[in-house]
Design a protein around this motif. Structure first.
Motif, PDB file in Angstrom:
ATOM      1  N   ILE A   2      46.076  36.158 -25.996  1.00 46.25           N
ATOM      2  CA  ILE A   2      46.463  35.489 -24.759  1.00 46.25           C
ATOM      3  C   ILE A   2      46.051  34.029 -24.887  1.00 46.25           C
ATOM      4  CG2 ILE A   2      44.323  36.009 -23.545  1.00 46.25           C
ATOM      5  CD1 ILE A   2      46.066  36.530 -21.063  1.00 46.25           C
ATOM      6  N   GLN A   3      46.862  33.149 -24.350  1.00 46.09           N
ATOM      7  CA  GLN A   3      46.545  31.733 -24.432  1.00 46.09           C
ATOM      8  C   GLN A   3      46.279  31.172 -23.054  1.00 46.09           C
ATOM      9  OE1 GLN A   3      49.799  29.502 -26.048  1.00 46.09           O
ATOM     10  NE2 GLN A   3      51.258  30.249 -24.555  1.00 46.09           N
ATOM     11  N   VAL A   4      45.543  30.071 -23.021  1.00 47.08           N
ATOM     12  CA  VAL A   4      45.231  29.386 -21.773  1.00 47.08           C
ATOM     13  C   VAL A   4      46.000  28.078 -21.765  1.00 47.08           C
ATOM     14  CG1 VAL A   4      43.404  28.359 -20.387  1.00 47.08           C
ATOM     15  CG2 VAL A   4      42.938  30.405 -21.724  1.00 47.08           C
ATOM     16  N   MET A   5      46.824  27.898 -20.747  1.00 49.71           N
ATOM     17  CA  MET A   5      47.611  26.666 -20.621  1.00 49.71           C
ATOM     18  C   MET A   5      47.058  25.868 -19.451  1.00 49.71           C
ATOM     19  SD  MET A   5      51.415  27.975 -21.527  1.00 49.71           S
ATOM     20  CE  MET A   5      52.020  26.315 -21.525  1.00 49.71           C
ATOM     21  N   SER A   6      46.171  24.952 -19.766  1.00 51.21           N
ATOM     22  CA  SER A   6      45.455  24.198 -18.742  1.00 51.21           C
ATOM     23  C   SER A   6      46.004  22.780 -18.647  1.00 51.21           C
ATOM     24  CB  SER A   6      43.970  24.165 -19.103  1.00 51.21           C
ATOM     25  OG  SER A   6      43.253  23.477 -18.135  1.00 51.21           O
ATOM     26  N   ASP A   7      46.322  22.373 -17.437  1.00 47.02           N
ATOM     27  CA  ASP A   7      46.709  20.986 -17.201  1.00 47.02           C
ATOM     28  C   ASP A   7      46.064  20.489 -15.905  1.00 47.02           C
ATOM     29  OD1 ASP A   7      48.245  22.443 -15.455  1.00 47.02           O
ATOM     30  OD2 ASP A   7      50.040  21.219 -15.707  1.00 47.02           O
ATOM     31  N   ARG A   8      46.020  19.209 -15.769  1.00 48.84           N
ATOM     32  CA  ARG A   8      45.334  18.590 -14.628  1.00 48.84           C
ATOM     33  C   ARG A   8      46.001  18.935 -13.302  1.00 48.84           C
ATOM     34  NH1 ARG A   8      42.043  13.944 -15.231  1.00 48.84           N
ATOM     35  NH2 ARG A   8      42.895  13.858 -17.320  1.00 48.84           N
ATOM     36  N   GLY A   9      47.299  19.140 -13.295  1.00 48.75           N
ATOM     37  CA  GLY A   9      48.032  19.411 -12.054  1.00 48.75           C
ATOM     38  C   GLY A   9      47.677  20.748 -11.421  1.00 48.75           C
ATOM     39  N   GLY A  10      47.407  21.769 -12.218  1.00 49.28           N
ATOM     40  CA  GLY A  10      47.102  23.079 -11.686  1.00 49.28           C
ATOM     41  C   GLY A  10      45.631  23.303 -11.379  1.00 49.28           C
ATOM     42  N   TYR A  11      44.809  22.325 -11.688  1.00 50.79           N
ATOM     43  CA  TYR A  11      43.369  22.444 -11.498  1.00 50.79           C
ATOM     44  C   TYR A  11      42.992  22.164 -10.044  1.00 50.79           C
ATOM     45  CZ  TYR A  11      39.305  23.029 -14.520  1.00 50.79           C
ATOM     46  OH  TYR A  11      38.226  23.537 -15.188  1.00 50.79           O
ATOM     47  N   LEU A  12      41.971  22.853  -9.536  1.00 45.87           N
ATOM     48  CA  LEU A  12      41.536  22.642  -8.152  1.00 45.87           C
ATOM     49  C   LEU A  12      40.964  21.242  -7.940  1.00 45.87           C
ATOM     50  CD1 LEU A  12      39.792  26.041  -7.315  1.00 45.87           C
ATOM     51  CD2 LEU A  12      41.989  25.210  -6.497  1.00 45.87           C
ATOM     52  N   ASN A  13      40.060  20.836  -8.812  1.00 46.82           N
ATOM     53  CA  ASN A  13      39.392  19.547  -8.697  1.00 46.82           C
ATOM     54  C   ASN A  13      39.723  18.738  -9.951  1.00 46.82           C
ATOM     55  OD1 ASN A  13      37.719  17.416  -8.224  1.00 46.82           O
ATOM     56  ND2 ASN A  13      35.859  18.628  -8.007  1.00 46.82           N
ATOM     57  N   THR A  14      40.534  17.704  -9.817  1.00 44.77           N
ATOM     58  CA  THR A  14      40.977  16.956 -10.993  1.00 44.77           C
ATOM     59  C   THR A  14      39.845  16.186 -11.661  1.00 44.77           C
ATOM     60  OG1 THR A  14      41.681  15.125  -9.571  1.00 44.77           O
ATOM     61  CG2 THR A  14      43.348  16.738 -10.205  1.00 44.77           C
ATOM     62  N   PHE A  17      38.132  18.528 -14.039  1.00 53.67           N
ATOM     63  CA  PHE A  17      38.976  18.933 -15.164  1.00 53.67           C
ATOM     64  C   PHE A  17      38.452  18.371 -16.483  1.00 53.67           C
ATOM     65  CE2 PHE A  17      42.549  17.955 -17.980  1.00 53.67           C
ATOM     66  CZ  PHE A  17      43.117  19.200 -18.129  1.00 53.67           C
ATOM     67  N   GLU A  18      38.187  17.075 -16.517  1.00 52.90           N
ATOM     68  CA  GLU A  18      37.729  16.436 -17.757  1.00 52.90           C
ATOM     69  C   GLU A  18      36.347  16.897 -18.166  1.00 52.90           C
ATOM     70  OE1 GLU A  18      38.448  12.591 -18.829  1.00 52.90           O
ATOM     71  OE2 GLU A  18      40.332  12.407 -17.747  1.00 52.90           O
ATOM     72  N   SER A  19      35.449  17.039 -17.223  1.00 51.15           N
ATOM     73  CA  SER A  19      34.092  17.459 -17.576  1.00 51.15           C
ATOM     74  C   SER A  19      34.086  18.896 -18.104  1.00 51.15           C
ATOM     75  CB  SER A  19      33.153  17.321 -16.382  1.00 51.15           C
ATOM     76  OG  SER A  19      33.518  18.213 -15.361  1.00 51.15           O
ATOM     77  N   ASP A  20      34.919  19.760 -17.536  1.00 52.20           N
ATOM     78  CA  ASP A  20      35.012  21.139 -18.028  1.00 52.20           C
ATOM     79  C   ASP A  20      35.588  21.191 -19.439  1.00 52.20           C
ATOM     80  OD1 ASP A  20      33.953  22.116 -15.722  1.00 52.20           O
ATOM     81  OD2 ASP A  20      35.842  22.875 -14.905  1.00 52.20           O
TER      82      ASP A  20
END
Length: 90
Positions: A2-14, A17-20
């Motif tokens: 399974i893959q994780v497709m992470s982008d800034r738009g779908g994140y709760l706190n933008t 996002f970068e720190s995570d």
């Protein structure tokens, strides 16, 4: 797999996002809150709204395209062989 497709738009706190994403590297065990879905190619994916580092990888895994060539390492460290080589899991 399974893959994780992470982008800034779908994140709760933008801002988080970068720190995570700076904390995460290849081989880490992560926890994800989000929704399951399919990518454009039809692969099973997770679209996260938050990511948490659960356990860091202390020893880097061999690269996926190179694999694990040394036969002695493959037999002595079987867990690495099972993670890296998909043919050994069959």
């Amino acid at each position: 797999k399974i893959q994780v497709m992470s982008d800034r738009g779908g994140y709760l706190n933008t801002s988080q996002f970068e720190s995570d994403h700076k904390k995460i590297s290849r081989g880490d065990i992560i926890g994800i809150h989000g929704i399951p879905g399919k990518s454009r190619r039809g692969e099973l994916s997770l679209f996260p709204s938050s990511i948490r580092l659960l356990a860091p990888c202390l020893h880097m895994l061999p690269k996926g395209w190179v694999g694990l060539k040394d036969t002695e390492t493959r037999f002595r460290q079987r867990y690495i062989d099972l993670i890296v080589n998909p043919n050994t899991r069959r």
